[in-house]
Write a protein that holds these residues in place. Structure first.
Motif, PDB file in Angstrom:
ATOM      1  N   ALA A  31       4.030  12.988  -4.616  1.00  0.00           N
ATOM      2  CA  ALA A  31       5.449  12.613  -4.503  1.00  0.00           C
ATOM      3  C   ALA A  31       5.795  12.093  -3.110  1.00  0.00           C
ATOM      4  CB  ALA A  31       6.325  13.817  -4.839  1.00  0.00           C
ATOM      5  N   LYS A  32       5.039  12.520  -2.088  1.00  0.00           N
ATOM      6  CA  LYS A  32       5.400  12.186  -0.716  1.00  0.00           C
ATOM      7  C   LYS A  32       4.899  10.816  -0.263  1.00  0.00           C
ATOM      8  CE  LYS A  32       5.505  17.006   0.856  1.00  0.00           C
ATOM      9  NZ  LYS A  32       4.925  17.982   1.796  1.00  0.00           N
ATOM     10  N   SER A  33       3.750  10.387  -0.800  1.00  0.00           N
ATOM     11  CA  SER A  33       3.121   9.171  -0.284  1.00  0.00           C
ATOM     12  C   SER A  33       3.907   7.917  -0.657  1.00  0.00           C
ATOM     13  CB  SER A  33       1.694   9.060  -0.842  1.00  0.00           C
ATOM     14  OG  SER A  33       1.111   7.845  -0.422  1.00  0.00           O
ATOM     15  N   ASN A  34       4.173   7.075   0.321  1.00  0.00           N
ATOM     16  CA  ASN A  34       4.796   5.761   0.067  1.00  0.00           C
ATOM     17  C   ASN A  34       3.823   4.621   0.317  1.00  0.00           C
ATOM     18  OD1 ASN A  34       4.542   5.733   2.823  1.00  0.00           O
ATOM     19  ND2 ASN A  34       6.755   5.793   3.241  1.00  0.00           N
ATOM     20  N   ARG A  35       2.554   4.992   0.587  1.00  0.00           N
ATOM     21  CA  ARG A  35       1.454   4.023   0.785  1.00  0.00           C
ATOM     22  C   ARG A  35       1.748   3.015   1.898  1.00  0.00           C
ATOM     23  NH1 ARG A  35       1.808   4.436  -4.868  1.00  0.00           N
ATOM     24  NH2 ARG A  35       0.087   5.632  -5.761  1.00  0.00           N
ATOM     25  N   SER A  36       2.512   3.416   2.895  1.00  0.00           N
ATOM     26  CA  SER A  36       2.813   2.502   4.003  1.00  0.00           C
ATOM     27  C   SER A  36       1.558   2.184   4.808  1.00  0.00           C
ATOM     28  CB  SER A  36       3.885   3.113   4.907  1.00  0.00           C
ATOM     29  OG  SER A  36       3.445   4.358   5.434  1.00  0.00           O
ATOM     30  N   GLY A  37       0.646   3.185   4.924  1.00  0.00           N
ATOM     31  CA  GLY A  37      -0.603   2.928   5.638  1.00  0.00           C
ATOM     32  C   GLY A  37      -1.442   1.876   4.948  1.00  0.00           C
ATOM     33  N   LEU A  38      -1.517   1.949   3.608  1.00  0.00           N
ATOM     34  CA  LEU A  38      -2.270   0.945   2.854  1.00  0.00           C
ATOM     35  C   LEU A  38      -1.623  -0.424   2.973  1.00  0.00           C
ATOM     36  CD1 LEU A  38      -3.177   2.850  -0.435  1.00  0.00           C
ATOM     37  CD2 LEU A  38      -4.745   2.102   1.351  1.00  0.00           C
ATOM     38  N   ALA A  39      -0.290  -0.457   2.920  1.00  0.00           N
ATOM     39  CA  ALA A  39       0.417  -1.736   3.049  1.00  0.00           C
ATOM     40  C   ALA A  39       0.153  -2.357   4.413  1.00  0.00           C
ATOM     41  CB  ALA A  39       1.915  -1.529   2.841  1.00  0.00           C
ATOM     42  N   ASN A  40       0.077  -1.511   5.443  1.00  0.00           N
ATOM     43  CA  ASN A  40      -0.197  -2.021   6.788  1.00  0.00           C
ATOM     44  C   ASN A  40      -1.599  -2.610   6.871  1.00  0.00           C
ATOM     45  OD1 ASN A  40      -1.430  -1.313   9.680  1.00  0.00           O
ATOM     46  ND2 ASN A  40       0.751  -1.754   9.902  1.00  0.00           N
ATOM     47  N   ILE A  41      -2.579  -1.903   6.294  1.00  0.00           N
ATOM     48  CA  ILE A  41      -3.958  -2.405   6.297  1.00  0.00           C
ATOM     49  C   ILE A  41      -4.063  -3.707   5.519  1.00  0.00           C
ATOM     50  CG2 ILE A  41      -6.301  -1.938   5.475  1.00  0.00           C
ATOM     51  CD1 ILE A  41      -5.848   0.991   6.092  1.00  0.00           C
ATOM     52  N   GLN A  42      -3.428  -3.733   4.346  1.00  0.00           N
ATOM     53  CA  GLN A  42      -3.486  -4.943   3.519  1.00  0.00           C
ATOM     54  C   GLN A  42      -2.874  -6.139   4.256  1.00  0.00           C
ATOM     55  OE1 GLN A  42      -1.510  -4.624  -0.266  1.00  0.00           O
ATOM     56  NE2 GLN A  42      -2.485  -6.472  -1.076  1.00  0.00           N
ATOM     57  N   LYS A  43      -1.756  -5.910   4.934  1.00  0.00           N
ATOM     58  CA  LYS A  43      -1.096  -6.998   5.658  1.00  0.00           C
ATOM     59  C   LYS A  43      -1.970  -7.488   6.812  1.00  0.00           C
ATOM     60  CE  LYS A  43       3.323  -6.767   6.105  1.00  0.00           C
ATOM     61  NZ  LYS A  43       4.687  -6.400   6.550  1.00  0.00           N
ATOM     62  N   ARG A  44      -2.577  -6.575   7.520  1.00  0.00           N
ATOM     63  CA  ARG A  44      -3.459  -6.963   8.624  1.00  0.00           C
ATOM     64  C   ARG A  44      -4.667  -7.744   8.130  1.00  0.00           C
ATOM     65  NH1 ARG A  44      -5.613  -2.087  11.006  1.00  0.00           N
ATOM     66  NH2 ARG A  44      -6.547  -3.515  12.516  1.00  0.00           N
ATOM     67  N   LEU A  45      -5.263  -7.289   7.037  1.00  0.00           N
ATOM     68  CA  LEU A  45      -6.430  -7.974   6.476  1.00  0.00           C
ATOM     69  C   LEU A  45      -6.048  -9.351   5.939  1.00  0.00           C
ATOM     70  CD1 LEU A  45      -8.142  -4.991   4.633  1.00  0.00           C
ATOM     71  CD2 LEU A  45      -9.091  -6.263   6.559  1.00  0.00           C
ATOM     72  N   ALA A  46      -4.906  -9.437   5.248  1.00  0.00           N
ATOM     73  CA  ALA A  46      -4.458 -10.720   4.702  1.00  0.00           C
ATOM     74  C   ALA A  46      -4.158 -11.703   5.826  1.00  0.00           C
ATOM     75  CB  ALA A  46      -3.223 -10.509   3.827  1.00  0.00           C
ATOM     76  N   ASN A  47      -3.590 -11.193   6.899  1.00  0.00           N
ATOM     77  CA  ASN A  47      -3.287 -12.061   8.038  1.00  0.00           C
ATOM     78  C   ASN A  47      -4.569 -12.584   8.693  1.00  0.00           C
ATOM     79  OD1 ASN A  47      -1.377 -13.164  10.087  1.00  0.00           O
ATOM     80  ND2 ASN A  47      -2.492 -11.783  11.435  1.00  0.00           N
ATOM     81  N   ALA A  48      -5.623 -11.771   8.668  1.00  0.00           N
ATOM     82  CA  ALA A  48      -6.880 -12.151   9.316  1.00  0.00           C
ATOM     83  C   ALA A  48      -7.768 -13.009   8.424  1.00  0.00           C
ATOM     84  CB  ALA A  48      -7.641 -10.905   9.751  1.00  0.00           C
ATOM     85  N   TYR A  49      -7.759 -12.744   7.089  1.00  0.00           N
ATOM     86  CA  TYR A  49      -8.735 -13.402   6.206  1.00  0.00           C
ATOM     87  C   TYR A  49      -8.107 -14.198   5.071  1.00  0.00           C
ATOM     88  CZ  TYR A  49     -11.433 -10.036   8.841  1.00  0.00           C
ATOM     89  OH  TYR A  49     -11.974  -9.308   9.862  1.00  0.00           O
ATOM     90  N   GLY A  50      -6.779 -14.202   4.969  1.00  0.00           N
ATOM     91  CA  GLY A  50      -6.080 -15.078   4.027  1.00  0.00           C
ATOM     92  C   GLY A  50      -6.469 -14.853   2.581  1.00  0.00           C
ATOM     93  N   HIS A  51      -6.545 -15.954   1.820  1.00  0.00           N
ATOM     94  CA  HIS A  51      -6.790 -15.863   0.384  1.00  0.00           C
ATOM     95  C   HIS A  51      -8.228 -15.475   0.057  1.00  0.00           C
ATOM     96  CE1 HIS A  51      -8.146 -19.919   1.431  1.00  0.00           C
ATOM     97  NE2 HIS A  51      -8.937 -19.827   0.391  1.00  0.00           N
ATOM     98  N   GLU A  52      -9.115 -15.451   1.058  1.00  0.00           N
ATOM     99  CA  GLU A  52     -10.501 -15.050   0.819  1.00  0.00           C
ATOM    100  C   GLU A  52     -10.612 -13.533   0.595  1.00  0.00           C
ATOM    101  OE1 GLU A  52     -12.944 -17.045   0.526  1.00  0.00           O
ATOM    102  OE2 GLU A  52     -12.232 -18.947   1.346  1.00  0.00           O
ATOM    103  N   LEU A  53      -9.576 -12.813   0.940  1.00  0.00           N
ATOM    104  CA  LEU A  53      -9.604 -11.350   0.856  1.00  0.00           C
ATOM    105  C   LEU A  53      -9.385 -10.859  -0.572  1.00  0.00           C
ATOM    106  CD1 LEU A  53      -9.319  -8.448   2.204  1.00  0.00           C
ATOM    107  CD2 LEU A  53      -6.863  -8.940   2.273  1.00  0.00           C
ATOM    108  N   VAL A  54     -10.144  -9.839  -0.954  1.00  0.00           N
ATOM    109  CA  VAL A  54      -9.880  -9.088  -2.184  1.00  0.00           C
ATOM    110  C   VAL A  54      -9.469  -7.683  -1.763  1.00  0.00           C
ATOM    111  CG1 VAL A  54     -10.859  -8.102  -4.282  1.00  0.00           C
ATOM    112  CG2 VAL A  54     -11.477 -10.431  -3.593  1.00  0.00           C
ATOM    113  N   PHE A  55      -8.260  -7.303  -2.125  1.00  0.00           N
ATOM    114  CA  PHE A  55      -7.740  -5.977  -1.771  1.00  0.00           C
ATOM    115  C   PHE A  55      -7.112  -5.397  -3.031  1.00  0.00           C
ATOM    116  CE2 PHE A  55      -4.919  -2.770  -0.188  1.00  0.00           C
ATOM    117  CZ  PHE A  55      -5.484  -2.297   0.986  1.00  0.00           C
TER     118      PHE A  55
END
Length: 375
Positions: A316-340
């Motif tokens: 109930a507590k998790s809002n997955r903000s850490g995962l969203a941060n990682i995904q955003k950083r990876l997408a910014n670095a590797y663009g559409h080549e990334l699979v997340f």
């Protein structure tokens, strides 16, 4: 005055050249047909009237008559007819003036006959057609220029938005680098404080590992946008050792990697943050159901996979903000080549990250294929 004229001609050289060629052609053709030489007064006067009519129609009449639907339906034809009438009368009046000045000699009285009207009407329709074509060419070029400017403005807006987003991601990344997990850090320091009092060797080991992790987090922000995975793997093992020192029992977490991933370069604190998330949100109580994090190269792609049972307290507590941060950083670095991709299946959290190997190549890649297992 002559300088202004030359500047005006330079600014309108296409028009000047076009009219010069047309006048030369028209006078030359007329001379061949009639055998008469061009008049230095009569011909320039009539061409001046035609040129004025050409630009007046293109810049005044048509823009006004085509401004709205009402004018197009009810006023366009009458206005063009009136304009043509004025054109014929102006040419006729010009000829009458030249006759009165005895610059034109006729054997009979010059009147507004059908022949005169027809000749000037033909001439007027001729210039009216070219003028209309010129008007629509101007409209087309103007619209295309506006379209290009709008597309350029949109492009600049997209670039500006991307820059802002990159700055935001960089700020979030810097924040993440600045604090691996304050709660974990304070708990560890508290543990060290109580354990150092009895000079426990474990406390010394915890201090060393924690110091290495803090140094890595600080140095990774100064060395560039990526770090060698071998360095981050070492910090993951430090993190595992610290948790094990704190809990004093097996972690029920299996961290594995192949040797060929060590030389790859990845944006920092991705595996480290994922392992920490497992400790924060995972259920590691069962030795029969251990959590797994694997790093490997498969089919020319770097693959990172995690699997862990979700702790009941964190559902109930998790809002997955850490995962969203990682995904955003990876997408910014590797663009559409990334699979997340991640999902939850029967109380199990599964995550898969895939990145093409060529995007992670280090300046010098070393290592022998094999298997290694962290603590």
């Amino acid at each position: 005055m002559s300088l202004k004229i030359w500047k005006w001609m330079a600014g309108n050289k296409v028009h000047v050249i076009a009219w010069a060629l047309y006048v030369a052609y028209d006078l030359g053709f007329a001379s061949l047909i009639s055998g008469l030489l061009p008049s230095p007064i009569i011909d320039p006067l009539h061409f001046a009237i035609n040129i004025f009519f050409f630009y007046f129609n293109a810049h005044v009449t048509l823009p006004w008559a085509l401004k709205n639907r009402f004018r197009i339906i009810y006023l366009l034809v009458p206005v063009l007819a009136l304009q043509m009438t004025v054109y014929i009368l102006v040419h006729f009046g010009c000829d009458k003036l030249l006759i009165a000045l005895e610059l034109i000699h006729l054997k009979k009285v010059y009147v507004l006959s059908i022949q005169v009207i027809t000749r000037n009407l033909y001439r007027g329709m001729y210039f009216l057609g070219f003028s209309t074509g010129y008007y629509y060419l101007r409209v087309y070029l103007s619209q295309r220029k506006k379209t290009v400017e709008l597309e350029r403005d949109k492009l600049f807006a997209v670039i500006e938005r991307q820059v802002v987003e990159q700055q935001l991601v960089s700020a979030q990344n810097a924040f993440l680098k600045a604090q691996i997990n304050p709660h974990f850090l304070f708990n560890t320091l508290d543990f060290i404080y109580h354990d150092v009092k009895i000079s426990s060797p474990r406390a010394g080991e915890a201090v060393i590992r924690l110091s290495e992790m803090m140094r890595f987090a600080i140095d990774s922000s100064e060395l560039g946008n990526t770090v060698e995975l071998a360095d981050e793997i070492e910090q993951v093992e430090n993190l595992l050792a610290l948790y094990q020192l704190q809990n004093g029992k097996d972690l029920n977490l299996h961290f594995s990697y192949t040797e060929d991933v060590k030389g790859l370069h990845l944006i920092p604190l991705v595996p480290l943050t994922l392992v920490e998330n497992i400790f924060k949100h995972g259920d590691l109580t069962s030795s029969e159901d251990i959590a797994v994090i694997q790093l490997a190269v498969i089919a020319n792609r770097f693959c990172l996979q995690t699997r862990n049972r979700i702790a009941a307290r964190s559902v109930a507590k998790s809002n997955r903000s850490g995962l969203a941060n990682i995904q955003k950083r990876l997408a910014n670095a590797y663009g559409h080549e990334l699979v997340f991709h991640y999902d939850i299946v029967e109380q199990y959290f599964k995550l898969t990250i895939e990145i093409p190997l060529q995007l992670l190549q280090a300046p010098r890649v070393e290592g022998v294929a094999g298997k290694g297992t962290g603590k």
